[in-house]
Design an enzyme around this catalytic site. Sequence first.
Site, short mmCIF file in Angstrom:
data_model
loop_
_atom_site.label_atom_id
_atom_site.label_comp_id
_atom_site.label_asym_id
_atom_site.label_seq_id
_atom_site.Cartn_x
_atom_site.Cartn_y
_atom_site.Cartn_z
N ARG A 173 -1.07 44.96 -16.29
CA ARG A 173 -1.59 43.95 -15.38
C ARG A 173 -1.03 44.00 -14.07
O ARG A 173 0.16 44.21 -13.82
CB ARG A 173 -1.11 42.65 -15.98
CG ARG A 173 -1.44 41.44 -15.31
CD ARG A 173 -1.66 40.19 -16.12
NE ARG A 173 -0.50 39.63 -16.41
CZ ARG A 173 -0.31 38.51 -17.29
NH1 ARG A 173 -1.03 37.76 -17.62
NH2 ARG A 173 1.20 38.11 -17.29
N ASP A 249 3.84 26.88 -16.32
CA ASP A 249 4.06 28.39 -16.57
C ASP A 249 3.05 29.25 -16.43
O ASP A 249 2.89 30.35 -16.18
CB ASP A 249 5.12 28.65 -17.73
CG ASP A 249 4.23 28.37 -19.05
OD1 ASP A 249 3.84 27.25 -18.99
OD2 ASP A 249 3.84 29.20 -19.84
P1 AMP Z 1 1.55 32.17 -23.16
O1 AMP Z 1 0.45 31.84 -24.13
O2 AMP Z 1 1.08 33.45 -22.55
O3 AMP Z 1 1.49 31.16 -21.86
O4 AMP Z 1 2.81 32.04 -23.79
C1 AMP Z 1 3.61 31.18 -23.80
C2 AMP Z 1 5.21 31.73 -24.28
O5 AMP Z 1 4.90 32.22 -25.59
C3 AMP Z 1 5.44 32.63 -23.39
O6 AMP Z 1 6.85 32.64 -23.13
C4 AMP Z 1 5.15 33.96 -24.17
O7 AMP Z 1 5.95 35.07 -23.44
C5 AMP Z 1 5.54 33.79 -25.41
N1 AMP Z 1 4.71 34.52 -26.34
C6 AMP Z 1 3.38 34.51 -26.56
N2 AMP Z 1 2.92 35.39 -27.38
C7 AMP Z 1 3.99 36.12 -27.68
C8 AMP Z 1 4.22 37.22 -28.53
N3 AMP Z 1 3.20 38.00 -29.15
N4 AMP Z 1 5.48 37.61 -28.96
C9 AMP Z 1 6.55 36.95 -28.34
N5 AMP Z 1 6.41 35.81 -27.47
C10 AMP Z 1 5.13 35.35 -27.05
MG MG Z 2 1.34 32.26 -20.01
#
Ligand code: AMP
Ligand code: MG
Length: 492
Positions: A173, A249
């Site tokens: 990305r 975030d």
């Molecule tokens: P997001 O849905 O991308 O906004 O993710 C929310 C939080 O969960 C962030 O801190 C991500 O890094 C963490 N997270 C989401 N998916 C994973 C995964 N497969 N493994 C580890 N951390 C995750």
């Molecule tokens: Mg996110």
Amino acid sequence: MNPIAFDNSYARLPERFYAHQAPEPVAAPGPIRVNQALAAVLGIDLVWLNSAAGTAVVAGNATPPGADPIATVYAGHQFGGFNPQLGDGRAILLGEVVARDGQRYDLQLKGSGPTPWSRGGDGRSPLGPVLREYLVSEAMYHLGVPTTRALAAVTTGDVVARDRFLPGAVLARVASSHIRIGTFQYYAARKDREALQLLADHVIERHYPEAGNRDNPVLALLEGVISRQARLIAQWQLLGFIHGVMNTDNMLVCGETIDYGPCAFMDAFNPEQVYSSIDHGGRYAYRSQPGIAHWNLSCLAQALLPILDGDPDRAVAQAQKAIDAFPEQFLQANAQGMARKLGLAEIGEQDTALVEDLWQLMAQHQLDFTLAFRRLADLAHERDEAGSCVSALFEFPDALHPWLDHWRARIAQDALPGDMRQAMMDRANPVFIPRNHLVEAAIAAATDGDDFAVFHRLMDVLESPHTYRADLALFATPPQPEQIVRQTFCGT
Ligand code: AMP
Ligand code: MG
């Protein structure tokens, strides 16, 4: 010569901004797609990026010279509740590249293994979310919306365990930066004033250099983020784009769209539309997006208070004034965009009913968002030969005829020359958007049948969203009832 010319300014910030973290190698990297045009902008050697060596870097199996892989830390309000400790849990920033256009870009791998912030997750990504982000983020770019981008995608040869076993993938990305409102919130929550100032200085130098010359650079930074977000959210609204997870975030201070998890473009217009499976209260519904952005920006203002002014009362007053400017800025950007969609030089007070009536009729008759506006572009030019207009796919119901008469009369009084109106309306009213059922079909073919042709074909179409071609009609057609996607999921 190094294949990528890294210069890693974020990694030069103090150690409490990130953790050094190398990607974890995968079993068998396989190329899916390389974004040739973006690679060229970044000055990345295309032959290398297409080679096994380039694929290995995108998969995280090799670290290119000059990279300094880190996972960054941030906080954030998720569905209104504050989480003081988030971070890149499945993403690793390889470094930054200063591109041919002089701009600095982050190059990040998503799905490249665990980090200190994986919070129980595996740091991996299934193929589906990678393809989805590739398609939708690149579609947004070609629609003219500020966005993170997809440089390349690879398969890993590993499986990831979700509700079933799925093939794994990694997305490379690209973003102007990955600094979020939540990044500021992280240091504010820890009362780390020094880090806040360092972060603000970094963001000003990188994204708002003009703010550095103002009396109060931090206030100018806040105002800059507010105005970019006001314009960004207006663009979403004008395209029927629903982000789906507008947590703090997931809002970048550079003003680019990020996080293509549960996002979706609306088919039939419904202001209350929600797709995300986890958005039970409809917090992030289409019509709520401007208000949520306003709320998120007030979180940024709050986080900046300690460095906004030495006098706390003055800091609050300045922050409040900046925040209060958002609704007007949004409305203005929205009205300008709506003028372009309707083919008018500008929208004035006398046009309020014209605009309001259209939204109301579109909702009442559940008109297809994209095709309704595109059909207006046809009608404005009296473009009626089947090959170049969407009349075979969409026609306004009779109930809209009085509105169309009203609109035609308004256009007849407008100052714009016809050819300018045509170009403007075609540009503001795309015909090809990443429709949910097409994205799902591309993912299903790749995930279940190892067939990537559907994905490539769709991506090729989405690179030219404004020019209709009858042979591509299927890509512009709304879903059949059985094809309608009703729910989307976070891209984990
Ligand atoms: P997001 O849905 O991308 O906004 O993710 C929310 C939080 O969960 C962030 O801190 C991500 O890094 C963490 N997270 C989401 N998916 C994973 C995964 N497969 N493994 C580890 N951390 C995750
Ligand atoms: Mg996110």
